[in-house]
Design a protein around this motif. Structure first.
Motif, PDB file in Angstrom:
ATOM      1  N   ASP A 111       0.806  -1.219   0.000  1.00  6.45           N
ATOM      2  CA  ASP A 111       0.000   0.000   0.000  1.00  6.45           C
ATOM      3  C   ASP A 111       0.842   1.273   0.000  1.00  6.45           C
ATOM      4  O   ASP A 111       0.299   2.374  -0.138  1.00  6.45           O
ATOM      5  N   ILE A 112       2.154   1.128   0.202  1.00  4.69           N
ATOM      6  CA  ILE A 112       3.030   2.307   0.162  1.00  4.69           C
ATOM      7  C   ILE A 112       2.911   2.997  -1.190  1.00  4.69           C
ATOM      8  O   ILE A 112       2.827   4.236  -1.275  1.00  4.69           O
ATOM      9  N   ALA A 113       2.887   2.205  -2.268  1.00  6.02           N
ATOM     10  CA  ALA A 113       2.777   2.775  -3.614  1.00  6.02           C
ATOM     11  C   ALA A 113       1.466   3.541  -3.773  1.00  6.02           C
ATOM     12  O   ALA A 113       1.436   4.582  -4.454  1.00  6.02           O
ATOM     13  N   ARG A 114       0.388   3.062  -3.135  1.00 10.44           N
ATOM     14  CA  ARG A 114      -0.898   3.748  -3.247  1.00 10.44           C
ATOM     15  C   ARG A 114      -0.854   5.097  -2.513  1.00 10.44           C
ATOM     16  O   ARG A 114      -1.414   6.085  -2.986  1.00 10.44           O
ATOM     17  N   LEU A 115      -0.186   5.117  -1.356  1.00  6.15           N
ATOM     18  CA  LEU A 115      -0.032   6.390  -0.637  1.00  6.15           C
ATOM     19  C   LEU A 115       0.801   7.377  -1.454  1.00  6.15           C
ATOM     20  O   LEU A 115       0.467   8.568  -1.549  1.00  6.15           O
ATOM     21  N   LEU A 116       1.890   6.889  -2.039  1.00  4.38           N
ATOM     22  CA  LEU A 116       2.737   7.758  -2.852  1.00  4.38           C
ATOM     23  C   LEU A 116       2.002   8.258  -4.082  1.00  4.38           C
ATOM     24  O   LEU A 116       2.141   9.420  -4.482  1.00  4.38           O
ATOM     25  N   ASP A 117       1.206   7.383  -4.671  1.00  5.16           N
ATOM     26  CA  ASP A 117       0.437   7.766  -5.843  1.00  5.16           C
ATOM     27  C   ASP A 117      -0.568   8.868  -5.502  1.00  5.16           C
ATOM     28  O   ASP A 117      -0.702   9.854  -6.234  1.00  5.16           O
ATOM     29  N   ALA A 118      -1.253   8.699  -4.362  1.00  5.12           N
ATOM     30  CA  ALA A 118      -2.203   9.724  -3.927  1.00  5.12           C
ATOM     31  C   ALA A 118      -1.495  11.028  -3.595  1.00  5.12           C
ATOM     32  O   ALA A 118      -2.021  12.121  -3.851  1.00  5.12           O
ATOM     33  N   SER A 119      -0.290  10.922  -3.044  1.00  5.37           N
ATOM     34  CA  SER A 119       0.478  12.121  -2.719  1.00  5.37           C
ATOM     35  C   SER A 119       0.909  12.862  -3.982  1.00  5.37           C
ATOM     36  O   SER A 119       0.921  14.103  -4.018  1.00  5.37           O
TER      37      SER A 119
END
Length: 321
Positions: A111-119
């Motif tokens: 889910d780190i990639a999803r947080l970075l994507d949203a950021s």
């Protein structure tokens, strides 16, 4: 989802830890297995060791660009450890995107990639993980739901997220100067009025060991979050006391009116009800007076600023690789 494979600045990952060395080792292995190399090669890990009584035997190597352990002089608790980690990174020459995640694996590495994507899609905002599904027992889930309801009633704010988050570099130093993150990181962000939002992510399972979050710790965690928004809580309780006192006063007037117009047949009940309502009014007055003094004291006292005082808690920085 936005591609993250293009060259970019480093990504710092803060992991607060207390004795969870086995879990964090498995977490790092899982990061290697689930996170794309293009993203993972930008990772710089900072494990904030909250004065653990045990030490690691061996940690996975080359899970990112670097891994360091911030050793604390004393145990300060999960939330304060996060504040110290953020302050340490904010004090470095350059600020970078920072991920905050727990050491037990319940914050899923994929889910780190999803947080970075949203950021990337909403720059300038702190992105939190909103939990759509939890893996704890039914009893824990029930009390957690009660906590969220009470938090909403007392503060007027909804809190549906925990520590798992992505902080943009533009807000890192500002966040480190927010005194309220010392008591509760999510609550401090809410009170700071820094821009934030949450995205729905499912909570994972603990990788090893036993969870330290029990009924007592949940209550303490909830109280610390509510305490961060103490002024809003005090106003709401004050208004509740005024409404309660007003209703009680009206009820006393009605009882007295009925008693002296002869419509109240049992005089003993009238005296009992009037006395009970008077006690309610007195308690509402005393609670309101106490809240006024608490808020005035809070406004006049000096507050702990993590960015300015974090060095007092750091024993050393240990570079693993």
């Amino acid at each position: 989802m936005t591609e993250l494979s293009t060259p970019a600045d480093r990504i710092n990952i803060i992991i607060p830890l207390f004795n969870d060395w086995e879990a964090v080792s498995l977490l790092l292995d899982k990061i290697v297995a689930t996170v794309e190399p293009a993203i993972r090669q930008r990772f710089h890990f900072l494990i904030v060791d909250d004065c653990s009584v045990t030490n690691y035997q061996q940690l996975p190597m080359n899970t990112g660009q670097s891994l360091s352990i911030l050793r604390l002089w004393r145990n300060v608790g999960h939330q304060k450890a996060i504040a110290l980690g953020l302050s340490y990174l904010a004090d470095q020459p350059e600020a970078y995107t920072t991920i905050v995640m727990d050491s037990d694996g319940e914050d899923k590495p994929e889910d780190i990639a999803r947080l970075l994507d949203a950021s990337l899609n909403t720059p300038g905002q702190i992105i939190f993980a909103h939990r759509t599904k939890r893996q704890e027992s039914r009893l824990f889930k029930t009390f957690y739901q009660i906590y969220k309801t009470v938090f909403k009633l007392l503060t007027g704010k909804a809190i549906t997220f925990g520590n798992f988050s992505a902080i943009p570099p533009t807000l890192l130093r500002k966040l480190a100067h927010v005194s309220d993150i010392w008591n509760n990181y999510p609550g401090g962000v809410i009170r700071s009025r820094l821009p934030y939002r949450s995205i729905p992510l499912e909570r994972g399972l603990r990788l090893a060991g036993q969870s330290k979050m029990n009924f007592v710790s949940l209550i303490l965690h909830g109280l610390s979050a509510i305490a961060v928004l103490m002024e809003a809580t005090a106003v709401r309780i004050f208004l509740f006391c005024i409404i309660t006192a007003s209703i009680s006063s009206a009820a006393i007037a009605i009882v007295v009116l009925l008693r002296f117009t002869g419509q109240w047949t049992i005089s003993g009940w009238a005296s009992y009800i009037v006395f009970s309502l008077f006690i309610v009014i007195l308690q509402a007055f005393l609670i309101s007076l106490l809240l006024v003094f608490i808020v005035l004291t809070y406004r006049t006292q000096s507050h702990f600023i993590p960015a300015k005082q974090y060095k007092d808690f750091i024993e050393r920085v240990e570079v693993v690789y």
